[in-house]
Design an enzyme around this catalytic site. Sequence first.
Site, PDB file in Angstrom:
ATOM      1  NE  ARG A   1      -3.734   0.049   0.453  1.00 39.73           N
ATOM      2  CZ  ARG A   1      -4.527  -0.395  -0.536  1.00 39.73           C
ATOM      3  NH1 ARG A   1      -4.616   0.271  -1.689  1.00 39.73           N
ATOM      4  NH2 ARG A   1      -5.223  -1.510  -0.398  1.00 39.73           N
TER       5      ARG A   1
ATOM      6  NE  ARG B   1      -2.465  -4.983  -6.844  1.00 40.98           N
ATOM      7  CZ  ARG B   1      -3.359  -4.349  -6.126  1.00 40.98           C
ATOM      8  NH1 ARG B   1      -3.091  -3.171  -5.602  1.00 40.98           N
ATOM      9  NH2 ARG B   1      -4.556  -4.864  -5.933  1.00 40.98           N
TER      10      ARG B   1
ATOM     11  CG  HIS C   1      -2.620   2.555  -8.268  1.00 42.85           C
ATOM     12  ND1 HIS C   1      -2.757   3.383  -7.179  1.00 42.85           N
ATOM     13  CD2 HIS C   1      -3.817   1.942  -8.419  1.00 42.85           C
ATOM     14  CE1 HIS C   1      -3.985   3.252  -6.688  1.00 42.85           C
ATOM     15  NE2 HIS C   1      -4.646   2.390  -7.423  1.00 42.85           N
TER      16      HIS C   1
ATOM     17  CG  ASP D   1     -12.096   5.006  -7.515  1.00 39.51           C
ATOM     18  OD1 ASP D   1     -11.276   5.113  -8.451  1.00 39.51           O
ATOM     19  OD2 ASP D   1     -12.416   3.907  -7.021  1.00 39.51           O
TER      20      ASP D   1
ATOM     21  CD  GLU E   1      -4.479   5.123  -9.843  1.00 40.24           C
ATOM     22  OE1 GLU E   1      -4.746   4.132 -10.568  1.00 40.24           O
ATOM     23  OE2 GLU E   1      -5.126   5.404  -8.820  1.00 40.24           O
TER      24      GLU E   1
HETATM   25  O1  TA6 Z   1      -7.052   3.353  -8.948  1.00 40.65           O
HETATM   26  C1  TA6 Z   1      -8.108   3.486  -8.095  1.00 40.65           C
HETATM   27  C2  TA6 Z   1      -8.497   2.121  -7.568  1.00 40.65           C
HETATM   28  O2  TA6 Z   1      -8.804   1.255  -8.616  1.00 40.65           O
HETATM   29  C3  TA6 Z   1      -9.651   2.339  -6.586  1.00 40.65           C
HETATM   30  O3  TA6 Z   1     -10.885   1.876  -7.078  1.00 40.65           O
HETATM   31  C4  TA6 Z   1      -9.183   1.744  -5.300  1.00 40.65           C
HETATM   32  O4  TA6 Z   1      -9.843   0.668  -4.844  1.00 40.65           O
HETATM   33  C5  TA6 Z   1      -7.692   1.636  -5.492  1.00 40.65           C
HETATM   34  O5  TA6 Z   1      -7.417   1.546  -6.857  1.00 40.65           O
HETATM   35  C6  TA6 Z   1      -6.887   0.669  -4.658  1.00 40.65           C
HETATM   36  O6  TA6 Z   1      -7.019  -0.638  -5.059  1.00 40.65           O
HETATM   37  P1  TA6 Z   1      -6.354  -1.802  -4.226  1.00 40.65           P
HETATM   38  O7  TA6 Z   1      -6.654  -3.060  -4.973  1.00 40.65           O
HETATM   39  O8  TA6 Z   1      -4.882  -1.501  -4.155  1.00 40.65           O
HETATM   40  O9  TA6 Z   1      -6.980  -1.753  -2.865  1.00 40.65           O
END
Ligand code: TA6
Length: 287
Positions: free
Chosen positions: A72, A94, A163, A203, A262
């Site tokens: 994260r 990832r 991201h 989002d 992103e």
């Molecule tokens: O890029 C935005 C997103 O797709 C959101 O919808 C949000 O859930 C985020 O990425 C994080 O995703 P993750 O799978 O890392 O929890």
Amino acid sequence: MDVKQLPTTAVLSDYVTICELDGIKVVRVIHPKATAAISLFGAHVLSFQPSGKKETIWMSEKADLSGTKAIRGGIPVCWPWFGKAAEPSHGFARSSEWALNEHRENEEGVIISLTLTDTAETRAIWPHAFRAELLMEVTDTLKVSLISTNTGDAPMQIGGALHTYLNIGDVTETTVSQLGNEYIEGGIRKPSSGNTGFDQEVDRIYTHANETVMVEDPRFQRRLAVTNQGNNAVVVWNPWKALSASMGDMADDSYETMVCVESAVYDRSVKLEAGENHTLSTLISSQ
Ligand code: TA6
């Protein structure tokens, strides 16, 4: 993250060392222009700090660094798809172990190249032969490029995202601009002014953003310019209070100091014939 504090396990050159962070192996760059770090797990950029400036990349203090779960914060490499197009969400890159392919350096900066190729495990999830290369170019700016090559003999369809979690002073004072006149949120297309601030969860998939989008961060008295190529969208995300409180790897109030901007191919629309490649990139400059 203070990358200078991480314990060194190997010295590769004047500017490049290998170090360890909990369960992950990290390639660290300490150069007069900047410091940076990238994890082999996920080819995940963890830090970029131009000399004399603040950290550019946000990392969650509660990130899982065991090497078993996506990290994260940083710059997750979402590939070969973005979001929930298939399982696992945001693809398998990832949460895969990448290999250090090459490092190069001179007085201007350092380039680190990591690679991932298909295995029985990846083919069980996605039946394609591929080579993915992640280039991290560190100078007084950070450029990250993801080069996807179809090494099989059938066409393949890819999407993905770099991201990036940006480190900011206060999200309630932050604005992102140059985002174009339309975004998709919750599957619905909406008109946009081209700018956004933050007072709730955001989002959004901006489908007509400029090549360079600007992040104004008055609290840190800086502007970040994010220049994207090979993408068909810029995704802007901040989870806000309830969602960050519900996530085990984010502190309850940590949404206040991050925003994701992103470089994305959100819809798996890049078709690669046998032997073809595609480059998705993002360049971050702190002004
Ligand atoms: O890029 C935005 C997103 O797709 C959101 O919808 C949000 O859930 C985020 O990425 C994080 O995703 P993750 O799978 O890392 O929890």
